[in-house]
Design a protein around this motif. Structure first.
Motif, PDB file in Angstrom:
ATOM      1  N   ASN A 310     -15.045  -3.317 -11.070  1.00 37.48           N
ATOM      2  CA  ASN A 310     -16.261  -3.241 -11.882  1.00 37.48           C
ATOM      3  C   ASN A 310     -17.034  -1.934 -11.671  1.00 37.48           C
ATOM      4  O   ASN A 310     -17.346  -1.234 -12.636  1.00 37.48           O
ATOM      5  N   VAL A 311     -17.328  -1.612 -10.421  1.00 36.91           N
ATOM      6  CA  VAL A 311     -18.108  -0.394 -10.167  1.00 36.91           C
ATOM      7  C   VAL A 311     -17.258   0.848 -10.456  1.00 36.91           C
ATOM      8  O   VAL A 311     -17.692   1.762 -11.169  1.00 36.91           O
ATOM      9  N   LEU A 312     -16.037   0.875  -9.924  1.00 38.90           N
ATOM     10  CA  LEU A 312     -15.171   2.045 -10.099  1.00 38.90           C
ATOM     11  C   LEU A 312     -14.242   1.914 -11.300  1.00 38.90           C
ATOM     12  O   LEU A 312     -13.486   2.841 -11.611  1.00 38.90           O
ATOM     13  N   GLN A 313     -14.304   0.784 -11.962  1.00 31.36           N
ATOM     14  CA  GLN A 313     -13.607   0.554 -13.236  1.00 31.36           C
ATOM     15  C   GLN A 313     -12.128   0.928 -13.194  1.00 31.36           C
ATOM     16  O   GLN A 313     -11.605   1.617 -14.075  1.00 31.36           O
ATOM     17  N   GLY A 314     -11.467   0.481 -12.126  1.00 30.23           N
ATOM     18  CA  GLY A 314     -10.022   0.655 -12.040  1.00 30.23           C
ATOM     19  C   GLY A 314      -9.546   2.027 -11.642  1.00 30.23           C
ATOM     20  O   GLY A 314      -8.341   2.309 -11.701  1.00 30.23           O
ATOM     21  N   THR A 315     -10.460   2.901 -11.214  1.00 33.02           N
ATOM     22  CA  THR A 315     -10.056   4.249 -10.814  1.00 33.02           C
ATOM     23  C   THR A 315      -9.678   4.315  -9.336  1.00 33.02           C
ATOM     24  O   THR A 315      -9.463   5.404  -8.796  1.00 33.02           O
ATOM     25  N   ALA A 316      -9.591   3.172  -8.668  1.00 34.27           N
ATOM     26  CA  ALA A 316      -9.239   3.134  -7.252  1.00 34.27           C
ATOM     27  C   ALA A 316      -8.566   1.802  -6.946  1.00 34.27           C
ATOM     28  O   ALA A 316      -8.592   0.872  -7.759  1.00 34.27           O
ATOM     29  N   THR A 317      -7.973   1.720  -5.759  1.00 36.16           N
ATOM     30  CA  THR A 317      -7.417   0.474  -5.254  1.00 36.16           C
ATOM     31  C   THR A 317      -8.118   0.135  -3.943  1.00 36.16           C
ATOM     32  O   THR A 317      -8.750   0.994  -3.326  1.00 36.16           O
ATOM     33  N   VAL A 318      -8.000  -1.119  -3.511  1.00 38.84           N
ATOM     34  CA  VAL A 318      -8.659  -1.549  -2.277  1.00 38.84           C
ATOM     35  C   VAL A 318      -7.916  -0.972  -1.070  1.00 38.84           C
ATOM     36  O   VAL A 318      -6.685  -1.046  -0.982  1.00 38.84           O
ATOM     37  N   ALA A 319      -8.658  -0.413  -0.136  1.00 38.53           N
ATOM     38  CA  ALA A 319      -8.084   0.188   1.065  1.00 38.53           C
ATOM     39  C   ALA A 319      -7.842  -0.855   2.139  1.00 38.53           C
ATOM     40  O   ALA A 319      -8.632  -1.800   2.302  1.00 38.53           O
ATOM     41  N   ALA A 320      -6.753  -0.652   2.895  1.00 42.08           N
ATOM     42  CA  ALA A 320      -6.423  -1.566   3.986  1.00 42.08           C
ATOM     43  C   ALA A 320      -6.697  -0.961   5.355  1.00 42.08           C
ATOM     44  O   ALA A 320      -6.799  -1.683   6.346  1.00 42.08           O
ATOM     45  N   GLY A 321      -6.804   0.358   5.413  1.00 43.00           N
ATOM     46  CA  GLY A 321      -6.990   1.027   6.696  1.00 43.00           C
ATOM     47  C   GLY A 321      -7.226   2.502   6.490  1.00 43.00           C
ATOM     48  O   GLY A 321      -7.455   2.969   5.365  1.00 43.00           O
ATOM     49  N   PRO A 336      -5.274  -5.495   2.728  1.00 42.90           N
ATOM     50  CA  PRO A 336      -6.733  -5.350   2.820  1.00 42.90           C
ATOM     51  C   PRO A 336      -7.406  -6.656   3.243  1.00 42.90           C
ATOM     52  O   PRO A 336      -6.877  -7.740   3.001  1.00 42.90           O
ATOM     53  N   TYR A 337      -8.553  -6.543   3.881  1.00 41.13           N
ATOM     54  CA  TYR A 337      -9.342  -7.730   4.211  1.00 41.13           C
ATOM     55  C   TYR A 337      -9.664  -8.488   2.923  1.00 41.13           C
ATOM     56  O   TYR A 337     -10.111  -7.890   1.939  1.00 41.13           O
ATOM     57  N   ALA A 338      -9.458  -9.771   2.942  1.00 42.81           N
ATOM     58  CA  ALA A 338      -9.782 -10.610   1.785  1.00 42.81           C
ATOM     59  C   ALA A 338     -11.299 -10.761   1.670  1.00 42.81           C
ATOM     60  O   ALA A 338     -12.030 -10.611   2.658  1.00 42.81           O
ATOM     61  N   TYR A 339     -11.754 -11.050   0.475  1.00 46.95           N
ATOM     62  CA  TYR A 339     -13.173 -11.375   0.280  1.00 46.95           C
ATOM     63  C   TYR A 339     -13.359 -12.831   0.674  1.00 46.95           C
ATOM     64  O   TYR A 339     -12.867 -13.738   0.017  1.00 46.95           O
ATOM     65  N   GLU A 482      -7.239  -4.076  12.547  1.00 52.71           N
ATOM     66  CA  GLU A 482      -7.690  -5.205  13.374  1.00 52.71           C
ATOM     67  C   GLU A 482      -9.021  -4.891  14.054  1.00 52.71           C
ATOM     68  O   GLU A 482      -9.921  -5.734  14.097  1.00 52.71           O
ATOM     69  N   ASP A 483      -9.167  -3.684  14.575  1.00 49.10           N
ATOM     70  CA  ASP A 483     -10.401  -3.319  15.285  1.00 49.10           C
ATOM     71  C   ASP A 483     -11.583  -3.114  14.333  1.00 49.10           C
ATOM     72  O   ASP A 483     -12.740  -3.221  14.750  1.00 49.10           O
ATOM     73  N   ALA A 484     -11.286  -2.779  13.076  1.00 50.95           N
ATOM     74  CA  ALA A 484     -12.304  -2.632  12.025  1.00 50.95           C
ATOM     75  C   ALA A 484     -13.474  -1.728  12.422  1.00 50.95           C
ATOM     76  O   ALA A 484     -14.638  -2.114  12.309  1.00 50.95           O
ATOM     77  N   PRO A 485     -13.203  -0.480  12.854  1.00 52.32           N
ATOM     78  CA  PRO A 485     -14.313   0.439  13.136  1.00 52.32           C
ATOM     79  C   PRO A 485     -14.977   0.956  11.873  1.00 52.32           C
ATOM     80  O   PRO A 485     -16.026   1.599  11.941  1.00 52.32           O
ATOM     81  N   TRP A 486     -14.337   0.695  10.741  1.00 49.29           N
ATOM     82  CA  TRP A 486     -14.877   1.047   9.436  1.00 49.29           C
ATOM     83  C   TRP A 486     -14.906  -0.189   8.551  1.00 49.29           C
ATOM     84  O   TRP A 486     -14.181  -1.160   8.792  1.00 49.29           O
ATOM     85  N   LEU A 487     -15.743  -0.122   7.536  1.00 48.12           N
ATOM     86  CA  LEU A 487     -15.631  -1.051   6.407  1.00 48.12           C
ATOM     87  C   LEU A 487     -14.681  -0.362   5.432  1.00 48.12           C
ATOM     88  O   LEU A 487     -15.030   0.638   4.806  1.00 48.12           O
ATOM     89  N   PHE A 488     -13.445  -0.846   5.352  1.00 51.09           N
ATOM     90  CA  PHE A 488     -12.426  -0.213   4.516  1.00 51.09           C
ATOM     91  C   PHE A 488     -12.667  -0.612   3.065  1.00 51.09           C
ATOM     92  O   PHE A 488     -12.683  -1.796   2.737  1.00 51.09           O
TER      93      PHE A 488
END
Length: 521
Positions: A310-321, A336-339, A482-488
């Protein structure tokens, strides 16, 4: 030349402030390309900057020993005609092009190459104080740079380092004129001199950077007479200028406007996948995100599919790491982390954290930042829905970097960030390694530390076997996930729009802007 730009572009700026219902009329000079940039450059010294926004200008002013081959991340000769690598991978000998001169008239020689790398790496060098050199990490493996003869230079490494050639092709490896550095000192970034296809003309702060054709370029003269880079930080203004004819090229088109440009015959849209990751740094040293469970909770709390759809309107994919999927030879085994808001709430409860207070740094815009204000607001809403209390602080890009790069300690709990890179080593090595903390000159602004990740990164950068490197970086991806130092959050497909009269424009996987072959009849 300066008088031409001052008269033409002052008029263009005044007349292009708003959209017109009439078809856009080109208001820029013939064979002069006007590029709408997302921010003011920090410097025109390639060794002192980190942003792709700056690199898009610099690769047209300078050359490196090598460069990325058109349309790929493969390395090809540039100022070096050829090279030989020793059997143990620790010595690189380059044969340099003869007869090349810097724009200031001084000669390009092996001594000039040595000056460039010694300046970045040797604290005793007389011009080391013209830094800092934040990406000199890329060349930390260099033990010495030795002049064999005027047109032969040899790099001796402390150890085998697989990304070395790729790092030389990256803008930190661009070669500056020693004579110009000696003349201008710390002000060199305002008076650059390279060997590239364009020469520096002027930089008027917050107005434009102008470069014109180098008729003596060793690779053949560029087709354009000149290029003007205009910093227009406000997205709506940048779009309006493009629609009204005040720009020939606009980089990083907002998703909301892509469809409009694609449907208008007056414009051409270019898109190109590349190694990009958009994330938020989490402060793992202090505050709520010192607990891994809280960091994981944040990743479960944010609906990234909605963000990219919606925000990026398909110009990106969800990051896993931290390692983008563009490096498809890396053995990535994580999803990627599930919602999952309920999982997020459960983890917060398990951590004994109730309504954690967060300060979130958001930028108005910057290299690869993907509609950062809207993204920041959406992330804030999702986090608050599971119990976080989030306060946003918004900054202009260069101010933002000045707050984030020195580290978040005592200032913020999270901060938006994006990286575009040339090798899977670069981002984790510069931003997630224990020895890359800000006080050591790195970009680990969230203070993440995992000795196993450190070990894997060192192993991977020494290996000359790509399959082995792919396995090692896959392990890095899994541990950091696993450590999730970022919000991917997202991996972006870059884009740009040009007017239909612009010829030969294309985007590169490196995210650099090579204008040698562009024309505007």
């Amino acid at each position: 030349m300066k008088r031409l730009f001052r008269s033409v572009f002052t008029a263009a700026t005044l007349t292009c402030a708003t959209l017109s219902a009439e078809p856009a009329t080109a208001q820029t000079p013939a064979n002069v390309l006007v590029v709408g940039q997302i921010a003011e450059p920090q410097s025109l010294d390639p060794h002192t900057v980190t942003a792709t926004n700056d690199f898009r200008i610099l690769v047209n002013l300078y050359d490196g020993l090598v460069r990325f081959k058109d349309g790929t991340l493969e390395v090809e000769p540039a100022l070096a005609e050829s090279w030989v690598i020793s059997e143990n991978g620790k010595t690189y000998r380059f044969k340099l092009r003869a007869g090349v001169k810097f724009h200031d008239g001084s000669d390009f020689t092996a001594e000039a190459v040595k000056f460039n790398f010694d300046r970045m790496l040797n604290r005793d060098h007389p011009f080391y104080n013209t830094g800092p050199f934040p990406l000199s990490f890329n060349f930390a493996s260099i033990a010495s740079v030795d002049v064999v003869d005027a047109h032969t230079v040899e790099f001796k490494l402390n150890e085998a380092f697989a990304p070395f050639l790729s790092n030389l092709a990256y803008p930190t490896g661009l070669i500056v004129s020693p004579a110009a550095v000696e003349q201008h000192g710390k002000d060199y970034g305002r008076a650059p001199s390279g060997t590239g296809p364009f020469k520096f003309v002027e930089w008027l702060s917050n107005q434009r950077v102008v470069i014109d054709r180098n008729p003596d370029y060793w690779g053949g003269a560029a087709k354009l007479d000149a290029v003007v880079f205009r910093p227009i930080t406000d997205t709506n203004t940048r779009v309006a200028e493009m629609m009204a004819g005040g720009l020939d090229v606009m980089v990083e088109v907002p998703p909301d406007n892509l469809a409009t440009f694609k449907q208008d015959a007056k414009f051409l849209v270019a898109e190109q996948a590349g190694p990009h990751v958009w994330f938020t740094i989490l402060n793992t040293k202090q505050g709520p995100f010192a607990d891994k469970r809280v960091r994981q909770a944040a990743n479960y709390a944010v609906n990234k599919e909605t963000l990219v759809t919606n925000v990026l309107q398909g110009t990106a994919t969800v990051a896993a790491g931290p390692i983008p999927p563009a490096f498809n030879w890396v053995e990535n085994t994580v999803e990627p982390y599930a919602y999952d808001p309920e999982k997020a709430k459960s983890l917060l409860a398990e951590a004994g954290v109730e309504n954690p207070q967060l300060t979130f740094y958001v930028t108005e815009g910057g290299s690869g930042m993907l509609d950062p204000i809207t993204m920041g607001a959406a992330i804030q809403a999702d986090l608050q829905a599971v119990g976080f209390k989030v306060k946003i602080e918004t900054y202009e890009w260069n101010t933002f970097l000045g707050r984030v790069n020195p580290g978040l300690e005592g200032k913020a709990d999270m901060a938006e960030m994006a990286w575009m890179t040339n090798d899977p080593d670069t981002v984790p090595y510069l931003t997630l390694r224990t020895d890359a903390m800000p006080d050591k000159g790195g970009f680990n602004s969230g203070y993440y530390s995992n000795p196993e990740v450190d070990k894997l990164l060192e192993q991977a950068r020494k290996s000359t076997d790509q399959a082995e490197r792919g396995k090692l970086y896959g392990e890095v991806q899994a541990l950091v996930h696993e450590d999730a130092p970022w919000l991917f959050v997202a991996n972006w497909k870059q884009n740009a729009v040009t007017t239909a009269v612009v010829e030969g424009f294309k985007l590169q996987p490196s995210f650099l802007l090579d204008l040698r072959s562009v024309a505007k009849p």
